[in-house]
Write a protein that holds these residues in place. Structure first.
Motif, PDB file in Angstrom:
ATOM      1  N   LEU A  38       0.584   6.719  -3.082  1.00  0.00           N
ATOM      2  CA  LEU A  38       1.144   6.553  -1.740  1.00  0.00           C
ATOM      3  C   LEU A  38       2.662   6.416  -1.747  1.00  0.00           C
ATOM      4  N   LEU A  39       3.244   6.100  -2.890  1.00  0.00           N
ATOM      5  CA  LEU A  39       4.694   5.986  -2.978  1.00  0.00           C
ATOM      6  C   LEU A  39       5.322   7.378  -3.075  1.00  0.00           C
ATOM      7  N   GLU A 217      11.946 -13.685   0.294  1.00  0.00           N
ATOM      8  CA  GLU A 217      11.415 -13.249   1.584  1.00  0.00           C
ATOM      9  C   GLU A 217       9.893 -13.244   1.515  1.00  0.00           C
ATOM     10  N   LEU A 218       9.251 -13.588   2.641  1.00  0.00           N
ATOM     11  CA  LEU A 218       7.789 -13.647   2.705  1.00  0.00           C
ATOM     12  C   LEU A 218       7.276 -12.652   3.731  1.00  0.00           C
ATOM     13  N   ARG A 219       6.227 -11.909   3.362  1.00  0.00           N
ATOM     14  CA  ARG A 219       5.538 -11.023   4.303  1.00  0.00           C
ATOM     15  C   ARG A 219       4.056 -11.346   4.251  1.00  0.00           C
ATOM     16  N   VAL A 220       3.480 -11.645   5.406  1.00  0.00           N
ATOM     17  CA  VAL A 220       2.061 -11.969   5.512  1.00  0.00           C
ATOM     18  C   VAL A 220       1.329 -10.775   6.132  1.00  0.00           C
ATOM     19  N   TYR A 227      -6.004  -8.138   0.100  1.00  0.00           N
ATOM     20  CA  TYR A 227      -5.430  -7.475   1.263  1.00  0.00           C
ATOM     21  C   TYR A 227      -4.741  -6.162   0.864  1.00  0.00           C
ATOM     22  N   LEU A 228      -4.179  -6.095  -0.341  1.00  0.00           N
ATOM     23  CA  LEU A 228      -3.410  -4.915  -0.747  1.00  0.00           C
ATOM     24  C   LEU A 228      -4.293  -3.684  -0.919  1.00  0.00           C
ATOM     25  N   GLU A 234       0.071   0.247   4.457  1.00  0.00           N
ATOM     26  CA  GLU A 234       1.044  -0.687   5.016  1.00  0.00           C
ATOM     27  C   GLU A 234       1.787  -1.439   3.910  1.00  0.00           C
ATOM     28  N   VAL A 235       1.052  -1.861   2.897  1.00  0.00           N
ATOM     29  CA  VAL A 235       1.664  -2.605   1.796  1.00  0.00           C
ATOM     30  C   VAL A 235       2.656  -1.728   1.039  1.00  0.00           C
TER      31      VAL A 235
END
Length: 252
Positions: A38-39, A217-220, A227-228, A234-235
């Motif tokens: 995906l990258l 930095e935090l991302r929830v 979740y990944l 999205e991740v």
């Protein structure tokens, strides 16, 4: 680079940036293949293959996280071309953190940014005992967390094959203690976590800010411990954006 330990999830030797990925307990380098696809072409994804699994299943798995980090620091020191970043999920987050500490102490090139996912801060100790459970207890924990094909966990031959590495990984992470407790790295830290992860609260994830001198930095994301996998597109988009921002900022 030692191909026994480091695998190219997607080979892009001309890419300007590399992302080295560290798997979770029981995980392997191949876990990151879908994310690598995906990258874009600007990031080559390399993944760590711990001993004791897949094509390394005949090797004894390592039960001490410090020793694992020492070995990986030996492998990675000065061998990753160009700017690079680390990404670690669950146990892999702590391994990536400890390898970063060791590279910095040696004066070797260190990651421009450290992505830590699905893991509480190193200084937050919780007494877990999965590694002391019988096989059924270990499998029950894997089932509870998700992220593993449940059909595999009902096959006795598969369980016999994966259990030594899985139990070793749980021993390594559950006996780990950050030394010193306030240890920091000079790389900025990007924290990723799931909002319904039963193993890591958002407060636990925020504690990573105490372990860097370069900003955190935090991302929830919506989702549980894995979740990944549930939010892969999205991740990956978030990682790509933060890689570009962090590496560009440190290059100025």
């Amino acid at each position: 680079m030692d191909q026994t330990w480091i695998r190219a999830a997607r080979r892009l030797p001309q890419a300007p940036v590399r992302l080295v990925c560290f798997p979770h307990a029981g995980g392997s380098a191949s876990y990151f293949a879908p994310h690598a696809r995906l990258l874009g072409d600007d990031v080559e994804v390399l993944a760590v293959q711990y001993p004791g699994r897949q094509d390394r299943y005949r090797e004894p798995a390592i039960t001490d996280l410090g020793r694992l980090a020492d070995r990986l620091a030996d492998v990675l020191a000065g061998t990753v071309p160009g700017p690079f970043a680390f990404f670690g999920h669950s146990m892999g987050a702590i391994v990536a953190f400890e390898v970063t500490r060791r590279l910095e102490r040696r004066g070797a090139p260190a990651p421009r940014v450290l992505f830590v996912s699905g893991r509480r801060a190193p200084s937050l100790v919780r007494e877990d005992n999965v590694h002391r459970r019988d096989d059924a207890g270990v499998i029950a924990e894997m089932s509870r967390l998700g992220g593993t094909d449940m059909s595999l966990l009902t096959d006795p031959e598969v369980i016999e094959m994966i259990m030594p590495a899985l139990r070793a990984d749980y021993t390594a992470i559950e006996t780990y203690r950050c030394d010193p407790a306030d240890a920091t790295v000079g790389s900025p830290i990007e924290v990723l976590t799931g909002d319904s992860d039963t193993r890591v609260s958002v407060v636990d994830a925020k504690g990573w800010a105490d372990h860097t001198t370069a900003g955190c930095e935090l991302r929830v994301f919506p989702g549980g411990h894995f979740y990944l996998a549930e939010r892969a597109t999205e991740v990956v988009a978030h990682i790509a954006a933060r890689l570009e921002a962090r590496i560009s900022a440190r290059a100025e």
